[in-house]
Scaffold this active site. Structure first.
Site, PDB file in Angstrom:
ATOM      1  N   TRP A 102      -2.496  51.348  32.305  1.00 37.12           N
ATOM      2  CA  TRP A 102      -1.068  51.050  32.434  1.00 37.12           C
ATOM      3  C   TRP A 102      -0.291  52.254  32.942  1.00 37.12           C
ATOM      4  O   TRP A 102       0.677  52.105  33.696  1.00 37.12           O
ATOM      5  CB  TRP A 102      -0.517  50.524  31.115  1.00 37.12           C
ATOM      6  N   ASP A 173       6.427  54.306  27.750  1.00 40.36           N
ATOM      7  CA  ASP A 173       6.059  52.900  27.637  1.00 40.36           C
ATOM      8  C   ASP A 173       5.422  52.727  26.262  1.00 40.36           C
ATOM      9  O   ASP A 173       4.324  53.217  26.014  1.00 40.36           O
ATOM     10  CB  ASP A 173       5.071  52.532  28.752  1.00 40.36           C
ATOM     11  N   LYS A 197       3.332  42.359  21.625  1.00 38.02           N
ATOM     12  CA  LYS A 197       2.372  43.008  20.738  1.00 38.02           C
ATOM     13  C   LYS A 197       2.934  43.053  19.308  1.00 38.02           C
ATOM     14  O   LYS A 197       2.427  42.389  18.415  1.00 38.02           O
ATOM     15  CB  LYS A 197       2.074  44.428  21.204  1.00 38.02           C
TER      16      LYS A 197
END
Length: 361
Positions: A102, A173, A197
């Site tokens: 990511w 992030d 999440k």
């Protein structure tokens, strides 16, 4: 109904009390005769939900008044582009730390929009670790910001000590570990996180942005991609994902009921410890992907001795009601994602299964 042992990496487990509350409200929200999905986002009823979610997030994370909270769409992936669009000046450079897939994707999008540099990476050891502060060096150029990914779902690593670069803005992030522990929000100029999440279902992204950062946004930027647009309009510039925000509000209420982040952090440490202790005990059979000092509280990744036993492990686990234990295709092996909503009993069941499988083998 028997609930599955849900270890999905995302979208992932939601607290059962949250699902039950949403079920009660599904057809008639607080006597309105409508579902939350049917009512106007401009209504006072929905604005109460939105503002309540913002205040609960502020309270739980101790977000200072120096920062704004906004709800966006497009997931963390859109933030990869919005960040350089808003904050990477023409003669500036964006600094990125690579700790997994990511962070690589965030860098790739920024490279399309301006100058970038990598100031640290653990790619050479297949992302088994998090770089230390001493391994991170800013270039001599005017650095707009430093970007990190706080937790890496694929590789199972996590920052346990966040880096600091003086006056340089730190952006993170936190899609896969926000709300899993206490952090000092004031150290960050921007925190963003996809909800799927620890915050709720997919569809909404939370951004916590320092007010001072907004003054750097260039003129002429597309309205919808401008953070200030969403701040000024209280996340209501266009129709937001109303149901996802409502679900997020219920998750935040649930976190408060658990005792807040102090209690959540202790629970997460307990869940992770029992899984890592099991793997360390049977170290000739279960091998964690992450180095010990970089292990994630949220994503426990490990391999078995060979492909055949991995296949057998996953097949038998599925038969026993375990869901989502396959590792990401880029790493292989197995992965147990143990986000906030995964009960400790689910982790205990997995440990018992791992011990029994080891003895059978």
């Amino acid at each position: 109904m028997k609930r599955a042992y849900n270890f999905n990496a995302g979208p992932s487990a939601l607290p059962l009390p949250v699902l039950q509350k949403a079920q009660q409200d599904m057809i008639d929200y607080k006597g309105t005769g409508m579902s939350i999905m049917e009512m106007s986002h401009r209504s006072s009823t929905f604005e109460e939900v939105l503002n309540g979610a913002k205040e609960d997030l502020r309270s739980l994370m101790n977000i200072p008044d120096t920062h704004e909270v906004v709800f966006l769409q497009g997931g963390a992936s859109l933030q990869f582009s919005m960040i350089p669009m808003n904050f990477l000046g023409t003669n500036q450079i964006g600094a990125y730390v690579l700790t997994g897939s990511w962070s690589e994707k965030a860098l790739k999008e920024a490279q399309k929009l301006g100058q970038t540099t990598v100031i640290g990476s653990s790619k050479e050891n297949n992302y088994r670790s998090i770089p230390t502060q001493n391994e991170l060096h800013l270039p001599q150029q005017d650095v707009a910001y430093v970007h990190i990914t706080s937790n890496n779902t694929i590789y199972g690593t996590q920052w346990h000590h966040f880096p600091s670069f003086g006056e340089t803005d730190l952006i993170a992030d936190m899609s896969s570990d926000i709300l899993c522990r206490n952090i000092d929000v004031s150290k960050f100029s921007l925190i963003y996180a996809g909800a799927q999440k620890n915050l709720g279902p997919s569809g909404v992204t939370v951004a916590i942005v320092k007010k001072d950062l907004l003054s750097r946004i260039p003129a002429g930027l597309s309205t919808i991609l401008n953070y200030e647009t969403h701040v000024k309009n209280n996340s209501l510039y266009h129709t937001p994902p109303t149901f996802s925000i409502y679900m997020l509000s219920l998750v935040l209420e649930w976190v408060k009921e658990q005792g807040g982040l102090d209690a959540i952090e202790k629970q997460n440490e307990k869940k992770a410890s029992m899984l890592y202790e099991c793997m360390d005990m049977y170290g000739d059979f279960y091998t964690p992907h992450a180095d010990k000092d970089s292990r994630s509280l949220m994503n426990v990744t490990f391999t078995l001795p060979d492909k055949d036993r991995t296949t057998s492990f996953l097949q038998l686990a599925e038969e026993k009601g375990f869901v989502g234990l396959s590792g990401h295709r880029s790493v292989g092996g197995c992965r147990a994602s143990i986000y906030n909503a995964v009960p400790i009993e689910t982790c205990e069941a997995l440990v018992s299964f791992m011990e029994a499988f080891y003895k059978e083998q």
